[in-house]
Scaffold this active site. Structure first.
Site, PDB file in Angstrom:
ATOM      1  N   PHE A 213      25.823 -11.781   8.203  1.00 31.54           N
ATOM      2  CA  PHE A 213      24.884 -12.295   7.198  1.00 31.54           C
ATOM      3  C   PHE A 213      25.486 -12.114   5.818  1.00 31.54           C
ATOM      4  CE2 PHE A 213      22.684  -9.884  10.603  1.00 31.54           C
ATOM      5  CZ  PHE A 213      22.577 -10.977  11.456  1.00 31.54           C
ATOM      6  N   ASP A 215      25.478 -11.636   2.483  1.00 30.22           N
ATOM      7  CA  ASP A 215      24.607 -11.191   1.394  1.00 30.22           C
ATOM      8  C   ASP A 215      25.475 -10.681   0.239  1.00 30.22           C
ATOM      9  OD1 ASP A 215      25.660  -8.892   2.460  1.00 30.22           O
ATOM     10  OD2 ASP A 215      23.810  -7.738   2.330  1.00 30.22           O
ATOM     11  N   ASP A 283      27.696  -6.192  11.381  1.00 26.79           N
ATOM     12  CA  ASP A 283      26.879  -6.310  10.169  1.00 26.79           C
ATOM     13  C   ASP A 283      26.130  -5.015   9.856  1.00 26.79           C
ATOM     14  OD1 ASP A 283      25.497  -8.263   8.124  1.00 26.79           O
ATOM     15  OD2 ASP A 283      23.930  -7.021   9.012  1.00 26.79           O
TER      16      ASP A 283
HETATM   17  N1  LIG Z   1      24.124  -8.361   5.796  1.00 27.59           N
HETATM   18  C1  LIG Z   1      22.920  -7.833   5.729  1.00 27.59           C
HETATM   19  N2  LIG Z   1      22.200  -7.931   4.606  1.00 27.59           N
HETATM   20  C2  LIG Z   1      20.988  -7.362   4.574  1.00 27.59           C
HETATM   21  C3  LIG Z   1      20.437  -6.677   5.644  1.00 27.59           C
HETATM   22  C4  LIG Z   1      19.163  -6.228   5.249  1.00 27.59           C
HETATM   23  C5  LIG Z   1      18.181  -5.403   6.007  1.00 27.59           C
HETATM   24  N3  LIG Z   1      18.215  -5.549   7.394  1.00 27.59           N
HETATM   25  C6  LIG Z   1      17.464  -4.624   8.162  1.00 27.59           C
HETATM   26  C7  LIG Z   1      17.611  -4.892   9.576  1.00 27.59           C
HETATM   27  C8  LIG Z   1      17.905  -3.776  10.295  1.00 27.59           C
HETATM   28  C9  LIG Z   1      18.121  -2.643   9.461  1.00 27.59           C
HETATM   29  O1  LIG Z   1      17.304  -1.600   9.802  1.00 27.59           O
HETATM   30  C10 LIG Z   1      17.905  -3.198   8.027  1.00 27.59           C
HETATM   31  O2  LIG Z   1      16.874  -2.545   7.380  1.00 27.59           O
HETATM   32  C11 LIG Z   1      18.992  -6.656   3.940  1.00 27.59           C
HETATM   33  N4  LIG Z   1      20.094  -7.332   3.548  1.00 27.59           N
HETATM   34  C12 LIG Z   1      20.474  -7.857   2.248  1.00 27.59           C
HETATM   35  O3  LIG Z   1      21.035  -6.775   1.508  1.00 27.59           O
HETATM   36  C13 LIG Z   1      20.772  -6.985   0.108  1.00 27.59           C
HETATM   37  C14 LIG Z   1      19.843  -5.919  -0.368  1.00 27.59           C
HETATM   38  O4  LIG Z   1      20.505  -4.790  -0.723  1.00 27.59           O
HETATM   39  P1  LIG Z   1      19.722  -3.686  -1.605  1.00 27.59           P
HETATM   40  O5  LIG Z   1      19.386  -4.384  -2.897  1.00 27.59           O
HETATM   41  O6  LIG Z   1      20.676  -2.542  -1.730  1.00 27.59           O
HETATM   42  O7  LIG Z   1      18.488  -3.322  -0.797  1.00 27.59           O
HETATM   43  C15 LIG Z   1      20.055  -8.326   0.028  1.00 27.59           C
HETATM   44  O8  LIG Z   1      20.999  -9.374  -0.109  1.00 27.59           O
HETATM   45  C16 LIG Z   1      19.384  -8.393   1.373  1.00 27.59           C
HETATM   46  O9  LIG Z   1      19.038  -9.711   1.707  1.00 27.59           O
HETATM   47  C17 LIG Z   1      21.196  -6.565   6.844  1.00 27.59           C
HETATM   48  O10 LIG Z   1      20.808  -5.989   7.865  1.00 27.59           O
HETATM   49  N5  LIG Z   1      22.426  -7.159   6.818  1.00 27.59           N
END
Ligand SMILES: Nc1nc2c(c(CN[C@H]3C=C[C@H](O)[C@@H]3O)cn2[C@@H]2O[C@H](COP(=O)(O)O)[C@@H](O)[C@H]2O)c(=O)[nH]1
Length: 306
Positions: A213, A215, A283
């Protein structure tokens, strides 16, 4: 997701601001010895889960709003996950399709117990309305029906979401070609898989087709590992927290090279260790490390997609 893979590869082969360092990638792969350290989904203990359709509704709303937290330095993803969880704990109908269509910005803030306007708040409200409206018109108000319509295929789910919910159409143009990244739609499939442990609403026969993903955390983690290299100009822009414009070549390269680097990693791990590694596992490993390392500089793009 074949399009995500193919178009990301295409960008990586033409990129001038971001490159993939194959020797750094080889080192990371050697270190894994064929297995990615397992990070549990919900390692933070912040998500709503009741093993039923309301969890699906929760995850879909969560991923509809899962973008761009950084403009408020105190806000992060956990606030959103927790806020929506608590809202459901207080009122099990808080995320019903008719309610979603009526939230105002200040009501959304109240729901999340956030004391000031959220970043891109108007867009967040618009997307909530869209989710409520399309769910009501086409899926009898239930995200669970959307998931049931995908025939246990993550690929079909992502394409159904992109067809029905314009706010999830995470595309870009790069050198004249349409590039598909689909971060929030894919993360929804991954969240279902993680939350339901690959069973019931989380059962997909093609879970390995999901890509990483793209991000703003994962590229920063890959840069720290030396896998992604940036031009001097881009490095400087990121390190000095300059905004990178949405749709710029730099931004598309950052996201597409992230996806392609992880696809290369998966291909090489298959060759070297004979193991099929999931992007979802890579990821969560990189992301959980990235968010626990707040000093990592990440790129700043105002975007509704990530
Ligand atoms: N690649 C990727 N990006 C993810 C996530 C997640 C949350 N996934 C949940 C699923 C299972 C786990 O238990 C996680 O809690 C959020 N994001 C992204 O991160 C950024 C936020 O950062 P900060 O501002 O520091 O909170 C924002 O672009 C957000 O869209 C992920 O898993 N993978």
């Amino acid at each position: 997701m074949d399009e995500v893979r193919a178009t990301s590869r295409w960008v990586a082969s033409r990129a001038s601001h971001v490159s993939i360092d194959s020797s750094a990638l080889a080192k990371v792969i050697d270190k894994t010895q064929g297995s990615i350290p397992k990070v549990e989904w919900d390692f933070e203990g912040i998500h709503y889960f009741d093993n039923g359709p309301l969890t699906v509704q929760y995850l879909f709303v969560l991923d509809a709003l899962n973008f761009c937290f950084w403009p408020d330095k105190d806000l992060n993803y956990d606030h959103l996950a927790l806020g929506l969880r608590d809202a459901l704990w207080n009122d099990g109908s808080a995320l019903d399709a008719d309610r979603l269509q009526k939230y105002t910005g200040s009501q959304l803030r109240d729901l999340l117990k956030w004391p000031r306007p959220l970043p891109l708040e108007e867009e967040r409200v618009r997307l909530l309305h869209e989710v409520g409206n399309v769910l009501e018109k086409r899926f009898e108000g239930k995200a669970a029906n959307l998931v049931e319509a995908c025939g246990k295929s993550a690929m079909t789910l992502v394409s159904l979401i992109a067809q029905n919910f314009p706010g999830f159409r995470d595309h870009s143009l790069y050198k004249g070609r349409q590039i598909f990244l689909y971060k929030r739609a894919q993360i929804f499939a991954a969240d279902l898989w993680g939350a339901f442990k690959g069973q019931g609403y989380g059962h997909f026969h093609d879970v390995s087709s999901i890509t990483i993903f793209a991000d703003y955390i994962v590229p920063a983690a890959l840069r720290q590992l030396g896998v992604l290299m940036y031009s001097a100009k881009l490095s400087d822009a990121i390190d000095t927290q300059k905004e990178i414009l949405s749709g710029s070549e730099e931004e598309v390269e950052l996201r597409a090279c992230t996806i392609h680097a992880v696809e290369l990693m998966r291909e090489q791990m298959k060759l070297q260790f004979g193991k099929q590694v999931l992007s979802i596992d890579i990821d969560l490993w990189l992301w959980s490390w990235g968010v626990r390392t707040p000093s990592l500089p990440h790129h700043r793009t105002l975007s509704i997609y990530y």
